[in-house]
Design an enzyme around this catalytic site. Sequence first.
Site, short mmCIF file in Angstrom:
data_model
loop_
_atom_site.label_atom_id
_atom_site.label_comp_id
_atom_site.label_asym_id
_atom_site.label_seq_id
_atom_site.Cartn_x
_atom_site.Cartn_y
_atom_site.Cartn_z
N HIS A 6 -14.75 175.07 -44.55
CA HIS A 6 -13.49 175.79 -44.78
C HIS A 6 -12.85 175.30 -46.07
O HIS A 6 -12.79 174.09 -46.31
CB HIS A 6 -12.55 175.55 -43.59
CG HIS A 6 -11.26 176.31 -43.68
ND1 HIS A 6 -11.19 177.68 -43.49
CD2 HIS A 6 -10.00 175.89 -43.94
CE1 HIS A 6 -9.94 178.06 -43.62
NE2 HIS A 6 -9.19 177.01 -43.90
N LEU A 44 -16.35 183.82 -33.70
CA LEU A 44 -17.38 183.83 -32.67
C LEU A 44 -16.74 183.81 -31.29
O LEU A 44 -15.72 183.14 -31.07
CB LEU A 44 -18.31 182.63 -32.84
CG LEU A 44 -19.16 182.65 -34.11
CD1 LEU A 44 -19.79 181.29 -34.36
CD2 LEU A 44 -20.24 183.72 -34.02
#
Length: 200
Positions: free
Chosen positions: A105, A89
């Site tokens: 993650h 992003l």
Amino acid sequence: MRVGVLASGAGTNLQAIIDRLHGRHGIEVVAVGTDQPGATALARAASAGVPTGEFPLGSDRAERDAELADFLDSHGAELVVLAGYMALLTPGFLARFPGRVINVHPALLPAFPGLRAVEQALDYGVKVFGVTVHFVDQGVDSGPVILQRAIELPDAADAEAVHDLLRPLEHELLPEAIRLIARDAVSFDAANPRRVVISD
């Protein structure tokens, strides 16, 4: 709390959020966006009656991310959750949701950030694998850690098999982090702003 979710693939983490949180604990999934047109995650969202949007990467990432932020804003998203979202992003997007973007993650950060985290861990020969939920900053998987969980896999050799064992941990930790944030149980240590404090 109104939650916007970004997902790039099958959307199993999105499904865990929908199943465990949507319409419960004062939490509502209000929008799901993807960078991959036709991603399975969109069908999961549609089945739950959640509005969806497709935002494939063109030549201008900043423009695409501005449109994505507008989409989430238009549905009143207060927290943005990256649930298997594989695109970085832009700073402009993060500035629209300061301190309100989290990610899951498949590694014990700060070890093995970025893509192919499990493969990185296997190549390194680690014996303990795990999952991290963290705040997103402008780095790659470098934001403050919210929750982590580890499993010992001393004989692991196959990345897909490790992913299969980590997925249930993701499905537990990511909804738990959202629930904690929704009840204002997540804060930062005044002496060390990288240290996330979880209150009862």
